[in-house]
Design a protein around this motif. Structure first.
Motif, PDB file in Angstrom:
ATOM      1  N   TRP A  36     -28.328 -11.792 -45.474  1.00 30.73           N
ATOM      2  CA  TRP A  36     -26.979 -11.447 -45.942  1.00 30.73           C
ATOM      3  C   TRP A  36     -26.428 -10.479 -45.277  1.00 30.73           C
ATOM      4  O   TRP A  36     -27.179  -9.140 -45.180  1.00 30.73           O
ATOM      5  CB  TRP A  36     -26.945 -11.392 -47.660  1.00 30.73           C
ATOM      6  N   PHE A  37     -25.176 -10.159 -44.722  1.00 29.41           N
ATOM      7  CA  PHE A  37     -24.383  -9.226 -44.312  1.00 29.41           C
ATOM      8  C   PHE A  37     -23.132  -8.925 -45.041  1.00 29.41           C
ATOM      9  O   PHE A  37     -22.744  -9.867 -45.939  1.00 29.41           O
ATOM     10  CB  PHE A  37     -24.143  -9.405 -42.642  1.00 29.41           C
ATOM     11  N   ARG A  38     -22.725  -7.794 -44.733  1.00 27.52           N
ATOM     12  CA  ARG A  38     -21.225  -7.530 -45.402  1.00 27.52           C
ATOM     13  C   ARG A  38     -20.526  -6.839 -44.441  1.00 27.52           C
ATOM     14  O   ARG A  38     -21.030  -5.881 -43.715  1.00 27.52           O
ATOM     15  CB  ARG A  38     -21.752  -6.747 -46.810  1.00 27.52           C
ATOM     16  N   GLN A  39     -19.156  -6.709 -44.648  1.00 28.91           N
ATOM     17  CA  GLN A  39     -18.217  -6.103 -43.870  1.00 28.91           C
ATOM     18  C   GLN A  39     -17.098  -5.665 -44.662  1.00 28.91           C
ATOM     19  O   GLN A  39     -16.395  -6.413 -45.300  1.00 28.91           O
ATOM     20  CB  GLN A  39     -17.726  -6.874 -42.896  1.00 28.91           C
ATOM     21  N   ALA A  40     -16.847  -4.364 -44.746  1.00 27.14           N
ATOM     22  CA  ALA A  40     -15.727  -3.602 -45.355  1.00 27.14           C
ATOM     23  C   ALA A  40     -14.573  -3.252 -44.645  1.00 27.14           C
ATOM     24  O   ALA A  40     -14.927  -3.449 -43.410  1.00 27.14           O
ATOM     25  CB  ALA A  40     -16.207  -2.265 -46.072  1.00 27.14           C
ATOM     26  N   ARG A  45     -19.669  -5.067 -39.453  1.00 25.00           N
ATOM     27  CA  ARG A  45     -20.451  -6.138 -40.235  1.00 25.00           C
ATOM     28  C   ARG A  45     -21.856  -5.238 -40.490  1.00 25.00           C
ATOM     29  O   ARG A  45     -22.668  -4.889 -39.234  1.00 25.00           O
ATOM     30  CB  ARG A  45     -20.613  -7.281 -39.716  1.00 25.00           C
ATOM     31  N   GLU A  46     -22.322  -5.218 -41.369  1.00 26.67           N
ATOM     32  CA  GLU A  46     -24.016  -4.734 -41.477  1.00 26.67           C
ATOM     33  C   GLU A  46     -24.684  -5.432 -42.382  1.00 26.67           C
ATOM     34  O   GLU A  46     -24.258  -6.122 -43.227  1.00 26.67           O
ATOM     35  CB  GLU A  46     -23.938  -3.132 -42.433  1.00 26.67           C
ATOM     36  N   PHE A  47     -26.025  -5.228 -41.859  1.00 23.88           N
ATOM     37  CA  PHE A  47     -27.181  -5.885 -42.685  1.00 23.88           C
ATOM     38  C   PHE A  47     -27.262  -5.316 -44.129  1.00 23.88           C
ATOM     39  O   PHE A  47     -27.325  -4.241 -44.524  1.00 23.88           O
ATOM     40  CB  PHE A  47     -28.389  -5.745 -41.804  1.00 23.88           C
ATOM     41  N   VAL A  48     -27.621  -6.615 -44.957  1.00 23.42           N
ATOM     42  CA  VAL A  48     -27.846  -6.010 -46.253  1.00 23.42           C
ATOM     43  C   VAL A  48     -29.386  -6.621 -46.704  1.00 23.42           C
ATOM     44  O   VAL A  48     -30.134  -5.847 -47.123  1.00 23.42           O
ATOM     45  CB  VAL A  48     -26.883  -6.890 -47.338  1.00 23.42           C
ATOM     46  N   THR A  91     -17.944  -2.880 -52.053  1.00 20.97           N
ATOM     47  CA  THR A  91     -16.865  -3.686 -51.989  1.00 20.97           C
ATOM     48  C   THR A  91     -16.821  -4.064 -50.554  1.00 20.97           C
ATOM     49  O   THR A  91     -16.999  -3.399 -49.694  1.00 20.97           O
ATOM     50  CB  THR A  91     -15.643  -2.752 -52.411  1.00 20.97           C
ATOM     51  N   ALA A  92     -17.011  -5.321 -50.075  1.00 26.35           N
ATOM     52  CA  ALA A  92     -16.851  -5.813 -48.950  1.00 26.35           C
ATOM     53  C   ALA A  92     -16.916  -7.548 -48.968  1.00 26.35           C
ATOM     54  O   ALA A  92     -16.862  -8.008 -50.003  1.00 26.35           O
ATOM     55  CB  ALA A  92     -18.211  -5.686 -48.240  1.00 26.35           C
ATOM     56  N   VAL A  93     -16.563  -8.033 -47.649  1.00 25.74           N
ATOM     57  CA  VAL A  93     -16.943  -9.405 -47.809  1.00 25.74           C
ATOM     58  C   VAL A  93     -18.417  -9.585 -47.394  1.00 25.74           C
ATOM     59  O   VAL A  93     -18.909  -9.154 -46.420  1.00 25.74           O
ATOM     60  CB  VAL A  93     -15.852 -10.005 -46.545  1.00 25.74           C
ATOM     61  N   TYR A  94     -18.878 -10.548 -48.065  1.00 26.55           N
ATOM     62  CA  TYR A  94     -20.526 -10.593 -47.855  1.00 26.55           C
ATOM     63  C   TYR A  94     -20.648 -12.054 -47.165  1.00 26.55           C
ATOM     64  O   TYR A  94     -19.885 -13.204 -47.646  1.00 26.55           O
ATOM     65  CB  TYR A  94     -20.979 -10.833 -49.423  1.00 26.55           C
ATOM     66  N   GLN A 119     -15.800 -12.656 -50.938  1.00 20.38           N
ATOM     67  CA  GLN A 119     -15.218 -11.302 -51.141  1.00 20.38           C
ATOM     68  C   GLN A 119     -15.883 -10.728 -52.562  1.00 20.38           C
ATOM     69  O   GLN A 119     -15.768 -11.157 -53.590  1.00 20.38           O
ATOM     70  CB  GLN A 119     -13.543 -11.172 -51.354  1.00 20.38           C
ATOM     71  N   VAL A 120     -16.439  -9.661 -52.545  1.00 19.37           N
ATOM     72  CA  VAL A 120     -16.984  -8.933 -53.562  1.00 19.37           C
ATOM     73  C   VAL A 120     -16.158  -7.549 -53.679  1.00 19.37           C
ATOM     74  O   VAL A 120     -15.991  -6.663 -53.018  1.00 19.37           O
ATOM     75  CB  VAL A 120     -18.578  -8.465 -53.579  1.00 19.37           C
ATOM     76  N   THR A 121     -15.552  -7.211 -54.835  1.00 20.87           N
ATOM     77  CA  THR A 121     -14.861  -6.032 -55.023  1.00 20.87           C
ATOM     78  C   THR A 121     -15.368  -5.359 -56.366  1.00 20.87           C
ATOM     79  O   THR A 121     -15.577  -5.996 -57.426  1.00 20.87           O
ATOM     80  CB  THR A 121     -13.267  -6.269 -55.424  1.00 20.87           C
ATOM     81  N   VAL A 122     -15.781  -4.138 -56.275  1.00 29.56           N
ATOM     82  CA  VAL A 122     -16.299  -3.262 -57.252  1.00 29.56           C
ATOM     83  C   VAL A 122     -15.161  -2.335 -57.621  1.00 29.56           C
ATOM     84  O   VAL A 122     -15.273  -1.081 -56.877  1.00 29.56           O
ATOM     85  CB  VAL A 122     -17.719  -2.795 -56.902  1.00 29.56           C
ATOM     86  N   SER A 123     -14.724  -2.282 -58.824  1.00 27.93           N
ATOM     87  CA  SER A 123     -13.785  -1.295 -59.387  1.00 27.93           C
ATOM     88  C   SER A 123     -14.466  -0.077 -59.937  1.00 27.93           C
ATOM     89  O   SER A 123     -15.682  -0.311 -60.537  1.00 27.93           O
ATOM     90  CB  SER A 123     -12.827  -1.719 -60.391  1.00 27.93           C
TER      91      SER A 123
END
Length: 124
Positions: A36-40, A45-48, A91-94, A119-123
């Motif tokens: 799994w990676f994510r990109q804000a 894009r970064e490794f998770v 918060t990022a696209v995973y 998309q993951v969004t954390v408020s």
């Protein structure tokens, strides 16, 4: 060819949890190590996290260690990402990815197939 489809993203408050799923189709799922990676926005894009094809070995980025957990069910061709104690900085696209390289690969170029992202969004 391996097709990957992520799901489970959404909006959650800080401290909450989400579980992402990634279903693979096409070529045999089992020999591939998964990540799994994510990109804000505005960031690379970064490794998770990653998991070996057997599920016996896992690796995590320091930023998620102790909060996120990766698992896989080869019978269902599915890999999961359980995310707990979420923070606004999560918060990022995973993206889910499949690799024929080492299970501990952390570079995007080590992965052969990618999903479209969720998309993951954390408020706060």
């Amino acid at each position: 060819q391996v097709q990957l489809v992520e799901s489970g993203g959404g909006l959650v408050q800080a401290g909450g949890s989400l579980r992402l799923s990634c279903v693979a189709s096409g070529h045999t799922f089992r020999p591939y190590n998964m990540g799994w990676f994510r990109q804000a926005p505005g960031k690379e894009r970064e490794f998770v996290t990653s998991i070996s094809w057997s599920g016996g070995s896992t690796s995590y980025a320091d930023s998620v260690k102790g909060r996120f957990s990766i698992s896989r069910d080869n019978a269902k061709n599915t890999v999961y990402l359980q995310m707990n104690r979420l923070k606004p900085e999560d918060t990022a696209v995973y993206y889910c990815a499949a690799s024929g390289s080492n299970w501990y690969a952390v570079k995007t170029y080590d992965y052969d197939y990618w999903g479209q992202g969720t998309q993951v969004t954390v408020s706060s």
